[in-house]
Scaffold this motif. Structure first.
Motif, PDB file in Angstrom:
ATOM      1  N   LEU A 113      -9.392  -8.443  -3.751  1.00 21.00           N
ATOM      2  CA  LEU A 113     -10.508  -8.953  -2.952  1.00 21.00           C
ATOM      3  C   LEU A 113     -11.562  -9.655  -3.812  1.00 21.00           C
ATOM      4  N   ASP A 114     -11.211  -9.923  -5.078  1.00 19.56           N
ATOM      5  CA  ASP A 114     -12.178 -10.544  -5.999  1.00 19.56           C
ATOM      6  C   ASP A 114     -12.751 -11.843  -5.454  1.00 19.56           C
ATOM      7  N   GLU A 115     -11.936 -12.643  -4.777  1.00 19.08           N
ATOM      8  CA  GLU A 115     -12.407 -13.948  -4.289  1.00 19.08           C
ATOM      9  C   GLU A 115     -13.612 -13.813  -3.358  1.00 19.08           C
ATOM     10  N   PHE A 116     -13.690 -12.717  -2.618  1.00 14.61           N
ATOM     11  CA  PHE A 116     -14.811 -12.522  -1.701  1.00 14.61           C
ATOM     12  C   PHE A 116     -16.130 -12.327  -2.456  1.00 14.61           C
ATOM     13  N   PRO A 166      -9.521 -18.218   9.055  1.00 16.60           N
ATOM     14  CA  PRO A 166      -9.787 -17.848   7.657  1.00 16.60           C
ATOM     15  C   PRO A 166     -10.248 -19.046   6.829  1.00 16.60           C
ATOM     16  N   MET A 167     -11.000 -18.756   5.781  1.00 13.82           N
ATOM     17  CA  MET A 167     -11.567 -19.807   4.929  1.00 13.82           C
ATOM     18  C   MET A 167     -10.527 -20.808   4.436  1.00 13.82           C
ATOM     19  N   PRO A 168      -9.350 -20.382   3.931  1.00 20.01           N
ATOM     20  CA  PRO A 168      -8.392 -21.386   3.445  1.00 20.01           C
ATOM     21  C   PRO A 168      -7.974 -22.383   4.533  1.00 20.01           C
ATOM     22  N   LEU A 183      -7.125  -9.681   6.992  1.00 22.24           N
ATOM     23  CA  LEU A 183      -5.729  -9.622   7.425  1.00 22.24           C
ATOM     24  C   LEU A 183      -4.830 -10.346   6.421  1.00 22.24           C
ATOM     25  N   LEU A 184      -5.266 -11.526   5.981  1.00 21.32           N
ATOM     26  CA  LEU A 184      -4.474 -12.301   5.020  1.00 21.32           C
ATOM     27  C   LEU A 184      -4.376 -11.626   3.656  1.00 21.32           C
ATOM     28  N   ARG A 185      -5.316 -10.758   3.337  1.00 21.24           N
ATOM     29  CA  ARG A 185      -5.297 -10.059   2.050  1.00 21.24           C
ATOM     30  C   ARG A 185      -4.610  -8.698   2.151  1.00 21.24           C
ATOM     31  N   GLY A 186      -3.985  -8.444   3.292  1.00 20.79           N
ATOM     32  CA  GLY A 186      -3.206  -7.214   3.435  1.00 20.79           C
ATOM     33  C   GLY A 186      -4.010  -5.967   3.720  1.00 20.79           C
ATOM     34  N   VAL A 187      -5.236  -6.128   4.184  1.00 19.28           N
ATOM     35  CA  VAL A 187      -6.043  -4.959   4.541  1.00 19.28           C
ATOM     36  C   VAL A 187      -5.426  -4.323   5.782  1.00 19.28           C
ATOM     37  N   PRO A 188      -5.038  -3.059   5.683  1.00 19.27           N
ATOM     38  CA  PRO A 188      -4.478  -2.411   6.870  1.00 19.27           C
ATOM     39  C   PRO A 188      -5.582  -2.141   7.899  1.00 19.27           C
ATOM     40  N   ASN A 189      -5.322  -2.463   9.128  1.00 16.00           N
ATOM     41  CA  ASN A 189      -6.293  -2.253  10.213  1.00 16.00           C
ATOM     42  C   ASN A 189      -7.674  -2.820   9.880  1.00 16.00           C
TER      43      ASN A 189
END
Length: 191
Positions: free
Chosen positions: A149-152, A78-80, A20-26
């Motif tokens: 999504l590189d951080e994942f 979320p992780m942060p 959600l925080l990375r802007g993934v729709p749905n």
């Protein structure tokens, strides 16, 4: 127990906050993530057993099913944000309250602790699978065109350090290769 069953429905409604925080729709729900974690756990536990590794498949499945149950009450933090909260302590307290009605709260809490602290092979397997499933989901989102999504993918290093990596190296490295191919061929977002 009916109240517990109804509260567990929150897992179907709560989105995974990192996406959600990375802007993934749905983005996927916590329940969707948990379902695939349980399935992958079943397949990998059975694979370990077939290779002669002593593993309690039922116990691993219980851990997989329980690993995010506390989030029905505390949500997916979320992780942060986790560095500001005692997420594990919150999950334990939520589980204690939620699972009291089952008469097996201590057993279930013990299983959750085995997962969280990686105290048993079954707990370590579910932790491995939890991370692997997140990467599979990240790949699916990237294939659909989601960026940033590189951080994942830093989680690959944790998988490589796991004792289970030697058994499932082909899966981990296969996923990394599929992602590399996706970006090399420019088919990013085309499927």
């Amino acid at each position: 127990m009916l109240e517990l069953f109804l509260e567990l429905g929150n897992l179907k409604r709560f989105p995974r906050a990192g996406w959600l925080l990375r802007g993934v729709p749905n983005p996927e729900s916590v329940a969707e993530h948990g379902y695939r974690v349980a399935l992958i756990t079943l397949f990998l536990a059975d694979e370990l057993k077939a290779r002669g590794i002593e593993i309690d498949v039922e116990k691993a499945l219980k851990i997989a099913l329980l690993h995010d149950v506390g989030e029905a009450r505390i949500t997916d933090i979320p992780m942060p944000a986790q560095k500001y909260f005692d997420k594990v302590g919150g999950e334990v307290r939520a589980l204690e309250d939620m699972l009291r009605v089952t008469g097996r709260a201590e057993e279930y809490l013990g299983l959750f602790r085995e997962y969280e602290a990686e105290l048993s092979l079954e707990g370590r397997l579910v932790k491995f699978v939890d991370r692997l499933e997140m990467l599979v989901q990240a790949f699916e989102y990237e294939r659909a065109g989601v960026r940033n999504l590189d951080e994942f993918w830093g989680t690959v290093d944790k998988l490589r350090k796991s004792e289970l990596y030697e058994y499932f190296k082909d899966i981990v490295e296969g996923l990394v290769e599929m992602r590399g191919k996706l970006f090399r061929e420019g088919s990013y977002g085309s499927k």
